[in-house]
Design a protein around this motif. Structure first.
Motif, PDB file in Angstrom:
ATOM      1  N   ALA A 364       0.946  -1.089   0.062  1.00  7.77           N
ATOM      2  CA  ALA A 364      -0.045  -0.066   0.056  1.00  7.77           C
ATOM      3  C   ALA A 364       0.880   1.158   0.172  1.00  7.77           C
ATOM      4  O   ALA A 364       0.476   2.118  -0.670  1.00  7.77           O
ATOM      5  CB  ALA A 364      -0.971   0.044   1.308  1.00  7.77           C
ATOM      6  N   ALA A 365       1.911   1.177   0.774  1.00 10.88           N
ATOM      7  CA  ALA A 365       2.902   2.361   0.878  1.00 10.88           C
ATOM      8  C   ALA A 365       3.410   2.714  -0.751  1.00 10.88           C
ATOM      9  O   ALA A 365       3.497   3.822  -1.110  1.00 10.88           O
ATOM     10  CB  ALA A 365       4.095   2.194   1.635  1.00 10.88           C
ATOM     11  N   LYS A 366       3.784   1.776  -1.371  1.00  7.29           N
ATOM     12  CA  LYS A 366       4.351   1.862  -2.691  1.00  7.29           C
ATOM     13  C   LYS A 366       3.077   2.385  -3.542  1.00  7.29           C
ATOM     14  O   LYS A 366       3.292   2.999  -4.670  1.00  7.29           O
ATOM     15  CB  LYS A 366       4.745   0.380  -3.272  1.00  7.29           C
ATOM     16  N   LYS A 367       1.905   1.742  -3.434  1.00  8.13           N
ATOM     17  CA  LYS A 367       0.946   2.343  -4.275  1.00  8.13           C
ATOM     18  C   LYS A 367       0.491   3.759  -3.814  1.00  8.13           C
ATOM     19  O   LYS A 367       0.217   4.341  -4.849  1.00  8.13           O
ATOM     20  CB  LYS A 367      -0.308   1.334  -3.977  1.00  8.13           C
ATOM     21  N   LEU A 368       0.749   4.146  -2.871  1.00  6.91           N
ATOM     22  CA  LEU A 368       0.136   5.483  -2.270  1.00  6.91           C
ATOM     23  C   LEU A 368       1.488   6.530  -2.132  1.00  6.91           C
ATOM     24  O   LEU A 368       1.261   7.785  -1.813  1.00  6.91           O
ATOM     25  CB  LEU A 368      -0.314   5.462  -1.190  1.00  6.91           C
ATOM     26  N   GLY A 369       2.634   6.025  -2.411  1.00  8.83           N
ATOM     27  CA  GLY A 369       3.697   6.934  -2.446  1.00  8.83           C
ATOM     28  C   GLY A 369       4.545   7.212  -1.302  1.00  8.83           C
ATOM     29  O   GLY A 369       5.002   8.220  -0.891  1.00  8.83           O
ATOM     30  N   ALA A 370       4.334   6.388  -0.291  1.00 13.10           N
ATOM     31  CA  ALA A 370       4.840   6.478   1.062  1.00 13.10           C
ATOM     32  C   ALA A 370       6.100   5.687   1.358  1.00 13.10           C
ATOM     33  O   ALA A 370       6.342   4.728   0.223  1.00 13.10           O
ATOM     34  CB  ALA A 370       3.784   5.963   2.239  1.00 13.10           C
ATOM     35  N   ASP A 371       6.837   5.227   2.238  1.00 18.39           N
ATOM     36  CA  ASP A 371       8.003   4.464   2.507  1.00 18.39           C
ATOM     37  C   ASP A 371       7.531   3.218   2.798  1.00 18.39           C
ATOM     38  O   ASP A 371       7.054   2.813   3.807  1.00 18.39           O
ATOM     39  CB  ASP A 371       8.705   5.076   3.663  1.00 18.39           C
ATOM     40  N   PRO A 372       7.739   2.255   1.727  1.00 16.49           N
ATOM     41  CA  PRO A 372       7.399   0.946   2.129  1.00 16.49           C
ATOM     42  C   PRO A 372       7.740   0.086   3.293  1.00 16.49           C
ATOM     43  O   PRO A 372       7.270  -0.538   4.003  1.00 16.49           O
ATOM     44  CB  PRO A 372       7.576   0.031   0.789  1.00 16.49           C
ATOM     45  N   VAL A 373       9.053   0.371   3.745  1.00 21.30           N
ATOM     46  CA  VAL A 373       9.786  -0.228   4.793  1.00 21.30           C
ATOM     47  C   VAL A 373       9.126   0.241   6.063  1.00 21.30           C
ATOM     48  O   VAL A 373       8.947  -0.579   6.923  1.00 21.30           O
ATOM     49  CB  VAL A 373      11.237   0.054   4.740  1.00 21.30           C
ATOM     50  N   ILE A 374       8.988   1.528   6.109  1.00 19.88           N
ATOM     51  CA  ILE A 374       8.188   2.180   7.379  1.00 19.88           C
ATOM     52  C   ILE A 374       6.975   1.484   7.703  1.00 19.88           C
ATOM     53  O   ILE A 374       6.650   1.090   8.743  1.00 19.88           O
ATOM     54  CB  ILE A 374       8.184   3.539   7.507  1.00 19.88           C
ATOM     55  N   GLY A 379       3.163  -2.286  10.270  1.00 25.25           N
ATOM     56  CA  GLY A 379       2.496  -3.804  10.260  1.00 25.25           C
ATOM     57  C   GLY A 379       2.928  -4.485  11.281  1.00 25.25           C
ATOM     58  O   GLY A 379       2.256  -5.341  11.873  1.00 25.25           O
ATOM     59  N   GLY A 380       4.324  -4.576  11.365  1.00 22.29           N
ATOM     60  CA  GLY A 380       4.889  -5.428  12.322  1.00 22.29           C
ATOM     61  C   GLY A 380       4.521  -5.045  13.619  1.00 22.29           C
ATOM     62  O   GLY A 380       4.531  -6.028  14.640  1.00 22.29           O
ATOM     63  N   VAL A 381       4.216  -3.946  14.042  1.00 24.43           N
ATOM     64  CA  VAL A 381       3.744  -3.513  15.397  1.00 24.43           C
ATOM     65  C   VAL A 381       2.113  -4.143  15.786  1.00 24.43           C
ATOM     66  O   VAL A 381       2.193  -4.464  16.738  1.00 24.43           O
ATOM     67  CB  VAL A 381       3.690  -1.721  15.303  1.00 24.43           C
ATOM     68  N   LEU A 382       1.507  -4.034  14.547  1.00 27.43           N
ATOM     69  CA  LEU A 382      -0.015  -4.545  14.889  1.00 27.43           C
ATOM     70  C   LEU A 382       0.127  -5.886  15.158  1.00 27.43           C
ATOM     71  O   LEU A 382      -1.020  -6.269  15.516  1.00 27.43           O
ATOM     72  CB  LEU A 382      -0.828  -3.795  13.809  1.00 27.43           C
ATOM     73  N   THR A 383       0.998  -6.633  14.718  1.00 32.57           N
ATOM     74  CA  THR A 383       1.106  -8.079  14.446  1.00 32.57           C
ATOM     75  C   THR A 383       1.981  -8.601  15.894  1.00 32.57           C
ATOM     76  O   THR A 383       2.561  -9.673  15.871  1.00 32.57           O
ATOM     77  CB  THR A 383       1.458  -8.806  13.266  1.00 32.57           C
ATOM     78  N   TYR A 384       2.724  -7.624  16.542  1.00 30.80           N
ATOM     79  CA  TYR A 384       3.875  -8.123  17.453  1.00 30.80           C
ATOM     80  C   TYR A 384       2.753  -8.779  18.544  1.00 30.80           C
ATOM     81  O   TYR A 384       1.999  -8.553  19.054  1.00 30.80           O
ATOM     82  CB  TYR A 384       4.151  -6.842  18.179  1.00 30.80           C
ATOM     83  N   PRO A 385       3.624  -9.983  18.975  1.00 29.74           N
ATOM     84  CA  PRO A 385       3.011 -10.843  19.726  1.00 29.74           C
ATOM     85  C   PRO A 385       2.260 -10.221  21.093  1.00 29.74           C
ATOM     86  O   PRO A 385       1.181 -10.574  21.458  1.00 29.74           O
ATOM     87  CB  PRO A 385       4.056 -11.666  20.220  1.00 29.74           C
ATOM     88  N   ALA A 386       3.020  -9.351  21.769  1.00 27.26           N
ATOM     89  CA  ALA A 386       2.461  -8.660  22.958  1.00 27.26           C
ATOM     90  C   ALA A 386       1.074  -7.890  22.689  1.00 27.26           C
ATOM     91  O   ALA A 386       0.066  -7.766  23.397  1.00 27.26           O
ATOM     92  CB  ALA A 386       3.334  -7.554  23.487  1.00 27.26           C
ATOM     93  N   ILE A 387       1.300  -7.285  21.460  1.00 25.47           N
ATOM     94  CA  ILE A 387      -0.087  -6.367  21.136  1.00 25.47           C
ATOM     95  C   ILE A 387      -1.344  -7.650  20.921  1.00 25.47           C
ATOM     96  O   ILE A 387      -2.582  -7.157  21.186  1.00 25.47           O
ATOM     97  CB  ILE A 387      -0.048  -5.600  19.916  1.00 25.47           C
ATOM     98  N   VAL A 388      -0.872  -8.649  20.110  1.00 18.59           N
ATOM     99  CA  VAL A 388      -1.913  -9.776  19.836  1.00 18.59           C
ATOM    100  C   VAL A 388      -2.666 -10.158  21.074  1.00 18.59           C
ATOM    101  O   VAL A 388      -3.655 -10.506  21.404  1.00 18.59           O
ATOM    102  CB  VAL A 388      -1.339 -10.720  18.859  1.00 18.59           C
ATOM    103  N   SER A 389      -1.585 -10.403  22.170  1.00 23.86           N
ATOM    104  CA  SER A 389      -2.145 -10.975  23.281  1.00 23.86           C
ATOM    105  C   SER A 389      -2.950  -9.949  24.108  1.00 23.86           C
ATOM    106  O   SER A 389      -3.819 -10.303  24.896  1.00 23.86           O
ATOM    107  CB  SER A 389      -0.683 -11.095  24.311  1.00 23.86           C
ATOM    108  N   LEU A 390      -2.820  -8.710  24.114  1.00 21.75           N
ATOM    109  CA  LEU A 390      -3.467  -7.670  24.621  1.00 21.75           C
ATOM    110  C   LEU A 390      -4.913  -7.776  23.975  1.00 21.75           C
ATOM    111  O   LEU A 390      -5.934  -7.439  24.826  1.00 21.75           O
ATOM    112  CB  LEU A 390      -2.952  -6.151  24.359  1.00 21.75           C
ATOM    113  N   ALA A 391      -4.746  -7.788  22.715  1.00 20.28           N
ATOM    114  CA  ALA A 391      -6.193  -7.823  21.941  1.00 20.28           C
ATOM    115  C   ALA A 391      -7.198  -8.997  22.387  1.00 20.28           C
ATOM    116  O   ALA A 391      -8.311  -8.937  22.657  1.00 20.28           O
ATOM    117  CB  ALA A 391      -5.937  -7.835  20.425  1.00 20.28           C
ATOM    118  N   SER A 392      -6.571 -10.355  22.333  1.00 25.13           N
ATOM    119  CA  SER A 392      -7.223 -11.447  22.650  1.00 25.13           C
ATOM    120  C   SER A 392      -7.400 -11.760  24.108  1.00 25.13           C
ATOM    121  O   SER A 392      -8.354 -12.486  24.545  1.00 25.13           O
ATOM    122  CB  SER A 392      -6.214 -12.842  21.922  1.00 25.13           C
TER     123      SER A 392
END
Length: 683
Positions: A364-374, A379-392
């Motif tokens: 999506a970053a490549k499509k919209l002109g943002a930095d893909p790596v950032i 995305g890694g923050v959102l799937t970080y195990p501690a975040i997943v544990s908080l949600a579930s």
């Protein structure tokens, strides 16, 4: 004495030669010059003249300028040590004559840094002791092919052969010549250049439909009043770091005249094309009726959705098929759901869905002109195990607007939602990044950007998703869930019609999570779910539609994707069918939704029940009552058959033609909208 200009060989941050981390150059042993910390890989000629040297390692190029200056462009520090595998491509050779600002080479910045070398580009006038009396580097951020330094020659005759790079004070003579020849555009161009502070005050120039847009070093040097009153100028405006001279219909002629007098290094064709396209879109948008604006906005939204998903569609299709095979293995007791074999195969099939936010953030970053790596890191923050544990599994301390308060942020109660399998938050984040990054790069000094741009982006965008977007989606999902339960209690058939028709639309925006908790609760408490049976019909409908396209299309690329997408949809994973084919070509998604509505209506009408999570055709065993086969199995088969027939027939007849493929290819990109969506794998 005559002053000439040396152009910048690359874009980046120009510094004094004494600041360069190479003692040979910084102490002036190679002559006067400057350094640039590059931000782009394109290298251009700093002078007009003859190429006198190209190093065997390609790290250095020498020139004999038409003015008599001998100029060396050195690419990187100690990069001669990379001669075995040089990270450079040089497009000129000894004896070639080059024009100032013309492309001569490229340098692989990533490869240079990976080798532990500094990519600093150095320009040195190697005969400066014999030719120059003064050398003035233009320190600060620069573009490739703009003035990097002003050099004063020892005698005026040496500069006579290079009028294209003479100082701006000589432009007045150009203006007089223009008057004599009657070239009013050249005359106006010369007057504008003079009144904006001369060539030495100009970084670069672009234009749009009506305006010549200058990037100036110091806007205070521009004389607004005089420029506004020039014959041929409509007005002056300042916005977005640009000094804009409003010309009107003759803007192309005036711009060409300005570049002819400044030199090609001052122009930026790519930025000009972008500005022209943006102005054209803005003008076209203003002419649309409200209904047309809604239609175009929705079309833009779909373009962003499908464009962001296309790079991972093949992976999703392959993973969907693997998940279907695994479902068969467990159904027929070949593999136990608790066995290591199951865990390994499930990881192979499920990882692309589980970590989808990372992949979609990048695309999506490549499509919209943002930095893909950032965005991948976000995305890694959102799937970080501690975040997943908080949600579930986070401790629920209360509820607000239907949301469970399961965490706090600096003492503020917040709801942390689950983001694995989702894509809407990441596309929304990529859009936000596309707006945030240019601003950050304008306000943060170049030497600090490498650290602070990603730092600020990750904090702000991940924070916005976790603390704002996620809770909003959860609140909407909760309200939707209450409405769905109410409709189902009123009439299973009507509920089936509505859910069957719109469930996949909910998937696009991540709102299908309103239904999933209901299904989970039904199966865990009652052992079965009527609602899940309706959801299953929507998967079958998407498969029927993409099957029609696979059989009808003669376009090889479409067929190659449609066949695995069909298999994946019938295995219960509809993302490849939806984002790769049906949604991309518009009408096919509508006909698939009609098929889903019919299938959902029949499923609800016949009160088909479901005892497992796996849906679509691969989940046939989920419709077998553990107490003994009942009508739910036959109802599922009947509803599925009719669903396939309806979605297939409508799509084949009305939902797709090969002309749609060409229309999508030739449709202009629309990046002015930020609407995105989330899609998650269904139950």
């Amino acid at each position: 004495m005559t002053q000439v200009q040396l152009l910048t060989p690359v874009a980046g941050q120009l510094c004094e030669l004494t600041a360069v981390a190479d003692p040979i150059f910084s102490q002036g042993m190679m002559g006067q010059g400057f350094g640039i910390e590059p931000e782009a890989e394109q290298v251009v000629a700093p002078v007009s003249g003859q190429v006198t040297m190209v190093a065997a390692s390609l790290h250095a190029i020498g020139f004999k300028a038409d003015t008599g200056l001998e100029v060396l462009v050195h690419l990187g520090i100690d990069t001669v040590e990379l001669a075995a595998n040089p990270p450079f491509t040089v497009s000129v050779q000894v004896g070639d004559h080059v024009t100032a600002g013309g492309a001569i080479a490229t340098m692989d910045l990533a490869a240079i840094q990976a080798a532990g070398k500094a990519p600093t580009v150095i320009l040195a006038v190697t005969n400066s002791a014999d030719t120059l009396t003064q050398f003035e580097p233009q320190v600060g951020p620069v573009r490739a092919g703009v003035v990097g330094a002003l050099a004063t020659l020892m005698n005026k005759e040496q500069a006579a052969n290079e009028p294209a790079i003479q100082l701006a004070t000589e432009i007045s003579s150009t203006a007089n010549a223009s008057v004599r020849t009657g070239d009013r555009y050249a005359q106006l161009a010369a007057q504008i250049i003079e009144q904006v502070g001369g060539a030495v005050n100009i970084k670069s120039v672009i234009h749009c439909i009506t305006r010549v847009r200058f990037y100036l070093k110091d806007e205070q040097q521009a004389n607004d009043t005089i420029i506004q009153n020039l014959d041929g100028v409509i007005d002056v405006a300042k916005a977005g770091g640009q000094y804009q001279v409003v010309i009107g219909p003759a803007v192309n002629d005036v711009y060409d005249a300005i570049i002819a007098q400044l030199g090609p290094g001052f122009g930026d064709e790519e930025a000009t094309e972008t500005a022209v396209a943006k102005e054209a879109r803005k003008a076209a948008w203003q002419k649309l009726s409200p209904l047309q604006k809604v239609k175009q906005a929705f079309s833009s939204l779909i373009g962003v959705i499908t464009g962001s998903m296309i790079p991972v569609i093949g992976l999703l299709a392959a993973s969907g098929i693997l998940k279907g095979v695994l479902a068969l293995l467990t159904t027929f007791k070949v593999v136990s759901a608790s066995a290591p074999t199951y865990v390994i195969i499930n990881a192979m099939g499920d990882s692309v869905f589980y970590f989808l936010p990372i992949f979609v953030g990048f695309t999506a970053a490549k499509k919209l002109g943002a930095d893909p790596v950032i965005m991948g890191i976000v995305g890694g923050v959102l799937t970080y195990p501690a975040i997943v544990s908080l949600a579930s599994g986070g401790k629920v301390t209360g509820h607000l607007l239907g949301m469970a308060i399961n965490a706090d942020f600096f003492g503020l109660p917040v709801h942390v939602a689950a983001y694995t399998y989702s894509i809407f938050p990441m596309i929304a984040g990529a859009w936000l990044a596309s707006k945030l990054e240019p601003w950050l790069k304008r306000v943060i000094p170049t030497v600090l950007r490498m650290i602070f741009v990603p730092l600020i982006e990750v904090v702000l965008i991940a924070g916005a998703i976790l603390l704002v977007l996620g809770p909003v989606i959860t609140a909407l999902s909760g309200a939707l869930a209450a409405g769905i339960v109410g409709i189902y209690q009123l009439s299973p058939a009507i509920s089936g019609l509505l859910i069957g028709g719109f469930y996949q639309v909910l998937v696009i925006f991540g709102l299908h999570w309103a239904i999933i908790p209901i299904v989970v609760n039904d199966i865990t408490t009652n052992g079965h779910s009527y609602l899940n049976a309706i959801v299953s019909a929507t998967m079958v409908a998407q498969g029927g539609a993409v099957l029609a396209i696979a059989l009808k299309s003669k376009v090889a690329s479409v067929k190659e994707l449609a066949w695995p997408a069909t298999i994946s949809a019938f295995c219960g994973v509809t993302e490849p069918a939806m984002y790769g084919i049906n949604l991309k070509y518009g009408r096919a998604f509508a006909t698939a939704s009609v098929g889903g509505a019919v299938g959902g209506f029949l499923t609800g009408l016949m009160q088909v029940n479901m005892w497992g999570f796996a849906g679509s055709l691969i989940g046939v065993t989920s419709f077998i009552n553990p107490q003994g086969v009942d009508f739910s199995l036959w109802g599922f088969l009947i509803a599925s058959l009719i669903t396939v027939i309806v979605s297939f027939s409508l799509t084949y007849a009305f939902g797709f033609t090969d002309a749609d493929v060409q229309n999508v290819k030739t449709a202009p990109a629309k990046k002015h909208l930020g609407e995105e969506r989330v899609a998650s794998t269904e139950i």
